[in-house]
Design an enzyme around this catalytic site. Sequence first.
Site, PDB file in Angstrom:
ATOM      1  CE  LYS A  40      -0.186  -0.399   5.037  1.00 58.17           C
ATOM      2  NZ  LYS A  40      -0.816  -0.770   6.163  1.00 58.17           N
ATOM      3  CE1 TYR A 261      12.445  32.125   4.663  1.00 58.63           C
ATOM      4  CE2 TYR A 261      12.587  29.640   4.175  1.00 58.63           C
ATOM      5  CZ  TYR A 261      12.395  31.046   3.829  1.00 58.63           C
ATOM      6  OH  TYR A 261      12.204  31.184   2.532  1.00 58.63           O
TER       7      TYR A 261
HETATM    8  C1  LIG Z   1      -0.190  -1.849   6.842  1.00 62.08           C
HETATM    9  C2  LIG Z   1      -0.778  -3.097   7.197  1.00 62.08           C
HETATM   10  C3  LIG Z   1       0.044  -4.308   7.395  1.00 62.08           C
HETATM   11  C4  LIG Z   1       1.576  -4.129   7.150  1.00 62.08           C
HETATM   12  O1  LIG Z   1       1.895  -3.864   8.470  1.00 62.08           O
HETATM   13  P1  LIG Z   1       3.619  -3.327   8.759  1.00 62.08           P
HETATM   14  O2  LIG Z   1       3.647  -2.986  10.141  1.00 62.08           O
HETATM   15  O3  LIG Z   1       4.172  -2.471   7.830  1.00 62.08           O
HETATM   16  O4  LIG Z   1       4.250  -5.028   8.222  1.00 62.08           O
HETATM   17  C5  LIG Z   1      -0.549  -5.313   7.646  1.00 62.08           C
HETATM   18  N1  LIG Z   1      -2.047  -5.409   7.877  1.00 62.08           N
HETATM   19  C6  LIG Z   1      -2.602  -4.372   7.705  1.00 62.08           C
HETATM   20  C7  LIG Z   1      -4.184  -4.515   7.997  1.00 62.08           C
HETATM   21  C8  LIG Z   1      -2.195  -3.049   7.680  1.00 62.08           C
HETATM   22  O5  LIG Z   1      -2.732  -2.112   7.493  1.00 62.08           O
END
Ligand SMILES: *Cc1c(COP(=O)(O)O)cnc(C)c1O
Length: 395
Positions: A40, A261
């Site tokens: 994702k 800044y």
């Molecule tokens: C993002 C996610 C993962 C992966 O998690 P990591 O901590 O990056 O290994 C697995 N399951 C779900 C439901 C997620 O949202």
Amino acid sequence: MSEQGACAGAVLTIDLGAIADNYRLLRQRSPQAVCGAAVKADAYGLGADRVATALANAGCRHFFVAHLDEGIQLRRHLPAHAEIYVLHGQSPGAEMECVYHRLTPVLNSTNQIADWRALARRLDRALPAIVQVDSGMSRLGLSGAEVDALLDDPEGLHGVELRYLMSHLACAEAQDHPMNEAQLSAFEAVRARFPACKASLANSSGIFLGPRYHFDLLRPGAALYGIAPVAGAANPMKPVVRLQARVIQTRLIGAGDAVGYGATYRAASTRRLATLSVGYADGWLRAFSNRGIVMAGAASVPILGRVSMDTCTIDVTDADPATVQPGALVDLISPARPIDAVAADAGTIAYEILTSLGRRYHRRYLDAEPPRTTPVERQAAKLPRNVTVSNSTYN
Ligand SMILES: *Cc1c(COP(=O)(O)O)cnc(C)c1O
């Protein structure tokens, strides 16, 4: 011809071979479960098309995205037998898109289940899905009462081909957190009510909680990309990302001179500064202001003053001048500056550093070793050595 990336202010190198090695390491930790991959958010900012292809070549065939749109994009890059699961499920009215693109929704609510069931009835065939139950995180998934109602409803999961029962851990990186056992037993209790169904619980950190947390399908993301899965322990994963920023100019400042800044840094003595071509518009967070550390050659040097949109300034008084000439590259993320330490400098987690990585970087991909084939397979496929073949072993 100028060096590759010479026109960019910063260079991001992504090691696909290290991602494939990390995948194999996680798979070895759990011989009885199938190992999937969370890709994702554009594979945590690293490029879902390239990353998912490298993972598919390493034998992965279960991929998780968050949005339906991400799944539609990813489908074009993966072999036909790859499963793509959409963690957020389908939004009302978008059910048919899942079917068109062969995406399997994670059904998180009674409404999503009802819409999926209705589509199955309309198409007069069973449709695959994962059902998520909440085991204590209160984010996505059915509550205990909703599971009761689902099982009492004769329509319930009618027409839904239930692939996995799934839940997600809230505190898995903290190995002795009591939430882990509490969520495991809550999940076990629900699972007992779906006796024929496979199950999936563990993200990266969950894999390191041991085999009781593995069930049938693992869903690692972070660890594949080199993020440490266990808080406070040595990181067993290979580093995947190197981020280098280019020096634009250097200058000497004297005692009393201000930097950046807001003039938030004022020199107490003469300092040599280098201005880098990277800033918060690149995802090099403003939170690194007066806190971040950068490697100039072997010297670890501090960021002075505020990070600007396109630049930040480092103190190179103690660095080898050759490493900070205009045009030279200094390391922001590297084996000497691991991603988790970099995140800690900004008071955040490595997930946020990766998913913030900017669009302006020159991106270089180090290719994964092609899958190992036997000489017979190579001959059969009439392929020269070292050419990727698609019939590698999948689990
Ligand atoms: C993002 C996610 C993962 C992966 O998690 P990591 O901590 O990056 O290994 C697995 N399951 C779900 C439901 C997620 O949202």
